[in-house]
Design a protein around this motif. Sequence first.
Motif, PDB file in Angstrom:
ATOM      1  N   ASP A 195      43.715   0.890  42.241  1.00 29.06           N
ATOM      2  CA  ASP A 195      44.965   1.640  42.242  1.00 29.06           C
ATOM      3  C   ASP A 195      44.805   3.014  42.895  1.00 29.06           C
ATOM      4  O   ASP A 195      45.742   3.814  42.893  1.00 29.06           O
ATOM      5  CB  ASP A 195      45.477   1.811  40.806  1.00 29.06           C
ATOM      6  N   GLY A 196      43.615   3.269  43.448  1.00 25.16           N
ATOM      7  CA  GLY A 196      43.410   4.502  44.187  1.00 25.16           C
ATOM      8  C   GLY A 196      44.192   4.495  45.486  1.00 25.16           C
ATOM      9  O   GLY A 196      44.481   3.439  46.063  1.00 25.16           O
ATOM     10  N   LEU A 197      44.525   5.666  45.970  1.00 20.94           N
ATOM     11  CA  LEU A 197      45.381   5.779  47.151  1.00 20.94           C
ATOM     12  C   LEU A 197      44.564   5.748  48.436  1.00 20.94           C
ATOM     13  O   LEU A 197      43.477   6.306  48.527  1.00 20.94           O
ATOM     14  CB  LEU A 197      46.194   7.072  47.090  1.00 20.94           C
TER      15      LEU A 197
ATOM     16  N   GLY B 154      41.895   1.261  36.639  1.00 19.21           N
ATOM     17  CA  GLY B 154      42.219   0.577  37.867  1.00 19.21           C
ATOM     18  C   GLY B 154      41.057  -0.165  38.479  1.00 19.21           C
ATOM     19  O   GLY B 154      41.172  -0.735  39.558  1.00 19.21           O
TER      20      GLY B 154
ATOM     21  N   ARG C  68      45.170  -1.758  46.160  1.00 25.53           N
ATOM     22  CA  ARG C  68      45.674  -3.052  45.711  1.00 25.53           C
ATOM     23  C   ARG C  68      46.846  -3.508  46.588  1.00 25.53           C
ATOM     24  O   ARG C  68      46.925  -4.672  46.995  1.00 25.53           O
ATOM     25  CB  ARG C  68      46.123  -2.976  44.258  1.00 25.53           C
TER      26      ARG C  68
ATOM     27  N   SER D 247      48.354   2.275  47.635  1.00 27.53           N
ATOM     28  CA  SER D 247      47.178   1.920  46.842  1.00 27.53           C
ATOM     29  C   SER D 247      46.355   0.861  47.565  1.00 27.53           C
ATOM     30  O   SER D 247      46.853   0.107  48.405  1.00 27.53           O
ATOM     31  CB  SER D 247      47.601   1.398  45.471  1.00 27.53           C
TER      32      SER D 247
ATOM     33  N   GLY E 243      40.170   5.929  41.145  1.00 29.65           N
ATOM     34  CA  GLY E 243      41.285   5.097  40.727  1.00 29.65           C
ATOM     35  C   GLY E 243      41.055   3.633  40.979  1.00 29.65           C
ATOM     36  O   GLY E 243      41.906   2.800  40.641  1.00 29.65           O
TER      37      GLY E 243
END
Length: 607
Positions: A500-502, A437, A420, A418, A497
Amino acid sequence: MSQLTGGRVLRRALREQAGRITGSAVLSTGHQAGEALVPVVIGVVVDRAVGTGSPEALLLWIGVLALVFTTLSFSFRFGARLGERAAEQAGHRLRVRVTERVLDPRGGADTGRLPGALASIATGDAGRVGMVALVLPLGVAAIAGLAVGAVALLRVSLPLGLLVLLGTPLMMLLAHLLGRPLQRRSEEEQERAAHAAGLAADLVGGLRVLKGIGAERAAAERYRLSSRAALTATLHAAGAKARHDGTLLAVNGLFLALVALLGGRLAADGDISIGALVAAVGMAQYLTGPLSLMVWVNGELAQGRGSAGRIAEVLNSPPAVGGDAELPGPVKGQVTVHGLTHAGLDGLDLDVPAGAFVGIVATDPAHADALVACLSREREPARGTVTLDGLDLSGVDPDAVRGALLVAAHDADLFEGSLRADIDPAGAVRAGTDPAGAVRPSTDPAAAQGGRADSGPRTRPDGPRVPAPREGAGHTDRLARALAASAADEVAAALPGGLDGLVGERGRTLSGGQRQRVALARALATDPPVLVLHEPTTAVDAVTESRIAQGVRRLREGRTTVVITTSPALLSTADTVHLVEGGAVTASGTHEQLVREHAAYRAAVLA
């Protein structure tokens, strides 16, 4: 401390698994002993049951045969389980040791080695050494099986037993001699394969750059030559293994044919019974198993020794930097460079007052890289010192130095996971998020502009390491401030996201400018007493660069910040800018002064 050798690495790996190896050897020996007893029991059945026509004796010895099969099956199952566990654990521990050496704050393991080569050593070579923990018990069991067979044959016939007892050591000596060329070929094969793998990893990582400069064909040709060398080494190793295995199997076949021929001759002369002949022929057939097993074990041992030598080379790598002292606190942040000589730098002197925002322009990019390497404690300079608050950093633990003086390289990598986790890998900083997110907008105008969210005075760090802050409003907004100052909040907003997106491997799903902003946000979120930024905005547009320059200046107000760059936007926010020419500082002043007065500065910054 004495140097590690491949033998010492191998012996330590085996000692750490001594319990499992011993258990596997005992059970595997039981399996081989059972296999050796099968033809003996069958011979007894022929002589005492079939030859006499006794149903009772037949049932008795069939029961004995069933017990032997049950025992050898049980022994094989659990012996193999212990051996596999020993191999996996040994390989795992070696991988951990190699990884710890590569990640050692003192560095040095990567000198002269590509990242892919180190990965190959930590995986392939560690696995081969681990395999020794599996094959060693099998080798012991094979020898035990041969011993049981020899004793059984001695009871059947003294000549047969002596033939096996005298022939087996000669076979083992031959296997050892034939294994030496295989070991050498295996070492070369692993070396070439590791180099090709490392080169491939580097080419994939720099594919965009290669396309940008039109160097795809040259890079492909370079990899083709490396791959061809690896293929040649692999074919040579395969040829050596084929000659090793083929020669030993041929000699084994001749040896077994000799045993069978002698047994048949003794039976024909009436020196042994029909049951004894059956046992002798069965034993000769059984002996192909442990002898073939010894061939395989010897090959694995040869390859394991070669891989252990390569692992020892990594573990023996001399550290790039030294020092074990701790930094006393509190860290004020005054950095002084005196007489620094390293990779083109020639007696460079530099003074950065505590809390200052300083820019450095190097007309030669190699000099900037050399200064970054010395400040980050990745390399020891040939001469000169770097001090923090008057303390020479050459005697300080590099890990402690980096906790107080953080250098953010321009080519910093991102990690898969992520966004983050990339910005806050240690989990020390927390930002509020909505269910999707996204970062919650800050209510503090200063935070929205990249400044501080708290209105009161900020407490300076009280030690070389920045401790995990206590949960609170100031702490939970720190990540948001870092995102705003680096313009990485736009990256989070664009990413499905949010925070928290990848992010793909090495951040390849992001553009070059987005990766730079995320890496800058990570450095700012760490909030060290001294922060050194090396070309943090080379891939961003001018408007974003200007926003970043103002945001970083506000966020780092009152804390020591050094920006090594040729960006006019960043340099215009610095209190003082130093010009480095010919490896030394030749001019100092504000950005505006240097632009007016120094042609070399204008050429480096405005060209």
